[in-house]
Design an enzyme around this catalytic site. Structure first.
Site, PDB file in Angstrom:
ATOM      1  N   GLU A 116       0.872  -1.179   0.000  1.00  0.00           N
ATOM      2  CA  GLU A 116       0.000   0.000   0.000  1.00  0.00           C
ATOM      3  C   GLU A 116       0.906   1.224   0.000  1.00  0.00           C
ATOM      4  O   GLU A 116       1.690   1.408   0.927  1.00  0.00           O
ATOM      5  CB  GLU A 116      -0.836  -0.065   1.279  1.00  0.00           C
ATOM      6  CG  GLU A 116      -2.018   0.845   1.343  1.00  0.00           C
ATOM      7  CD  GLU A 116      -2.774   0.597   2.661  1.00  0.00           C
ATOM      8  OE1 GLU A 116      -3.006  -0.570   3.038  1.00  0.00           O
ATOM      9  OE2 GLU A 116      -3.088   1.591   3.326  1.00  0.00           O
ATOM     10  N   ASP A 174      -5.219   9.687   9.933  1.00  0.00           N
ATOM     11  CA  ASP A 174      -3.923   9.130  10.304  1.00  0.00           C
ATOM     12  C   ASP A 174      -3.370   9.779  11.552  1.00  0.00           C
ATOM     13  O   ASP A 174      -3.652  10.936  11.852  1.00  0.00           O
ATOM     14  CB  ASP A 174      -2.927   9.322   9.151  1.00  0.00           C
ATOM     15  CG  ASP A 174      -3.224   8.387   8.002  1.00  0.00           C
ATOM     16  OD1 ASP A 174      -3.095   7.160   8.204  1.00  0.00           O
ATOM     17  OD2 ASP A 174      -3.606   8.860   6.923  1.00  0.00           O
TER      18      ASP A 174
END
Lengths: 399, 266
Positions: free
Chosen positions: B50, B61
């Protein structure tokens, strides 16, 4: 956007949260349950007669509404038109922000939430949130850019005195954008018992609509007050500053579908629109997605958000609310870019002419009057969104 | 929906257990590290890779990935540069062709500015198999973008969390292809420690739903134990922040990457 486009004649929000091309709910799955819970319940909650009764009672007895609509005679003479000031600076806590936090804390209670998280730029929304949390006995966590904590220290102290935890946002530009990121992260990490009180008409649907509804009390009162004073409900212009745009949304709300009323938005040009130190979103931005909605956004060609700058912490934001983006895009609103210097001068001018020290945010709205080519018989309402006590240290540097 | 045949669906048709998906941020620690890290991960035997498309405001995040995003942007990384770096990586005549499935992970705004169709077309050209865009919710994807993604054979991976309702999980399962990204807990990336009882209860609940898509568990998978536990309940797991920290401390050499992957898989 393709199929989600809605007809562009309406200034009402669509079912999916769009104003024309702008709005929506671009949120990670981690926030979906919270936002969906709010979306499914907010209209029922705020339309409930018991909610309405409590909301209006608090606005009257606690906030001090209605706020006056003041005919500023000496300012009117100076700018060559009839200028009324909607005195949101006289609200409890010193700005219009509390109209919304009162509404949202009542929503949060009815959703069974135990904790409130919020972001703040100038600290006015943080103070308003800390205030209603104290009033209702809920835990309050406010994220604030560490730079803003420096330049708005009195508000940091007020929040702490009111029992809130103020958490510095240290990422990025360490201002409102980053405080918003951090508050969203906090909400992601605490999804079940926490309500996020967004302070402006930004964020995922239904926030822009919900906040605009709570702030619409401003234009609701203006209509009645202007009629009582002049025999007309509609001014020629309504002027307000726009960072995210909550005081503007409230001041414009009941005039959105009155085409004879021009809606004027003052954005922060900082050191100049093209100086590289600006927050003039409509002048510098283009459509993009930030903080959960599609709006006009200051960004690089690659879609990275550009750090904004303004002398006014409350306008130091790289986007605007989706309703405002639609007002700009459709031509319904006139947008002016006001520099730091122009705002400061307008702030000093109001202080000397009318004995009112405005917040630096509101000073941007006042500065727009100089640019509007007003005629002597024009009637103008300026939303004086907040008072300038918090900005004294900035003003004093330029005395 | 019919499954688009690409490297991700091929992978899951061949292997259904203990899959390891490793995330890294393009342009971090150095601008031109992308292919070094990608080839290092392939050589170390990871099943999927990824690649993070750096963004200035990655709200889903945590600090580690946000900082790597910021560093990558300071290094000059952009979507265009990333595509340039990936150009030709699938060509068999190259000395070390990349065969591992590649996902791009990032936020919707840079993709919108690139142009959604241009983005999908470029993904197809350089050999990207799927994307993860956390702030593009399923309904907006289906309303506006699904036909374009399908036209270019790019899989859109959707997330579920412990708070996602059963009916929504069923809907996501119906509209997903490739795999479902199970966010392990209510959290941002890199913020959880260990696997709690409530996480296990959630894993068991999803396992019992017999979804049609395979599942990978992400967020909070940072060592051998957490990887093992995730593999008990899903087809594999995704490691991100822990690998970013490893790259920062131990560098991007093939040996360093191999060491990390061995630590996770043991």
């Amino acid at each position: 956007m393709q199929t989600t486009l809605e007809p562009q004649t309406s200034f009402e929000v669509s079912d999916k949260g769009f104003y024309g091309h702008f709005g929506g709910a671009f949120i990670p799955e981690m926030l979906y349950p919270n936002v969906e819970e709010l979306r499914q319940n907010y209209l029922n909650i705020i339309n409930d007669p018991a909610f309405q009764a409590e909301f209006w009672q608090l606005l009257e007895d606690y906030v001090g509404r209605p706020t006056p609509l003041f005919l500023a005679r000496r300012l009117s003479e100076k700018v060559g038109a009839t200028v009324y000031l909607k005195r949101e600076d006289l609200c409890h806590t010193g700005a219009h922000k509390v109209n919304n936090t009162i509404g949202q804390i009542l929503v949060a209670q009815r959703l069974g939430k135990k904790r409130i998280v919020a972001e703040t730029g100038a600290g006015q929304h943080g103070v308003a949130t800390a205030t209603v949390c104290a009033l209702m006995g809920l835990e309050c966590i406010v994220y604030m850019g560490s730079i803003d904590m420096e330049r708005q220290k009195p508000n940091v102290d007020r929040m702490r005195m009111l029992g809130a935890t103020v958490v510095p946002a240290t990422s990025g530009s360490q201002t409102l954008k980053d405080a918003t990121n951090e508050a969203m992260r906090h909400w992601i990490n605490n999804p079940v018992d926490t309500h996020y009180i967004i302070g402006s008409v930004v964020g995922p649907h239904p926030y822009p609509d919900m906040v605009a509804r709570f702030q619409s009390v401003i234009s609701e009162e203006v209509k009645k007050q202007l009629f009582a004073k002049t025999g007309r409900q509609n001014p020629d212009y309504v002027v307000a500053c726009v960072g995210g745009g909550s005081n503007a949304a409230g001041a414009f709300f009941h005039y959105l579908n009155e085409p004879t009323v021009r809606l004027v938005a003052a954005e922060a040009a900082g050191q100049g629109v093209n100086s590289g130190h600006s927050a003039a979103t409509t002048a510098l931005g283009k459509p993009g997605v930030l903080h959960g909605s599609r709006t006009i956004l200051m960004q690089t060609e690659d879609g990275q958000v550009i750090e904004p700058y303004s002398i006014s912490a409350g306008l130091d934001y790289p986007g605007i609310g989706p309703l405002h983006a639609h007002l700009f895009d459709s031509g319904r609103g006139d947008f002016y870019a006001i520099s730091d210097d122009e705002a400061l001068q307008a702030g000093f001018q109001l202080s000397k002419l009318e004995g009112i020290i405005p917040a630096l945010e509101s000073a941007h709205a006042l500065a727009a009057l100089e640019k509007m080519n007003l005629k002597p018989d024009d009637v103008v309402v300026v939303c004086l969104s907040g008072r300038g006590d918090k900005d004294l240290s900035t003003y004093s540097k330029h005395l | 929906m019919t499954l688009t045949q690409n490297r991700i669906t091929d992978l899951f048709s061949q292997k259904s257990e203990r899959l390891l998906n490793v995330y890294f941020t393009a342009g971090f620690p150095q601008l031109n590290d992308t292919m070094t890290i990608l080839r290092g991960l392939q050589a170390a035997g990871v099943d999927l890779v990824e690649i993070g498309m750096p963004y200035s405001d990655p709200v889903a995040d945590g600090e580690t990935i946000q900082q790597s995003n910021g560093k990558a942007l300071d290094n000059g990384m952009s979507l265009k540069t990333l595509f340039d770096q990936l150009e030709g990586c699938r060509q068999e005549q190259s000395s070390d062709p990349v065969t591992v499935p590649i996902l791009l992970m990032g936020y919707i705004n840079p993709v919108l500015q690139y142009g959604v169709e241009a983005f999908c077309k470029k993904c197809q050209e350089v050999g990207v198999d799927g994307v993860i865009l956390p702030d593009l919710p399923l309904d907006l994807y289906l309303a506006d973008y699904a036909p374009t993604f399908r036209e270019y054979g790019i899989l859109n991976v959707n997330l579920i969390t412990p708070q996602t309702t059963e009916s929504r999980i069923r809907h996501i399962d119906e509209e997903s292809d490739g795999f479902i990204y199970m966010v392990s807990s209510a959290s941002i990336t890199g913020s959880t420690k260990g696997i709690s009882d409530s996480m296990r209860a959630y894993f068991e609940r999803i396992q019992a739903m017999n979804l049609r898509n395979p599942r990978l568990i992400g967020f909070g998978i940072n060592n051998h134990d957490t990887f093992d536990t995730a593999c008990e309940y899903a087809n594999g797991a995704i490691v991100g922040s822990a690998f970013i920290r490893h790259l920062e401390e131990k560098g991007t050499s093939a040996d360093s990457i191999l060491e990390f992957v061995h630590t996770i898989r043991a």
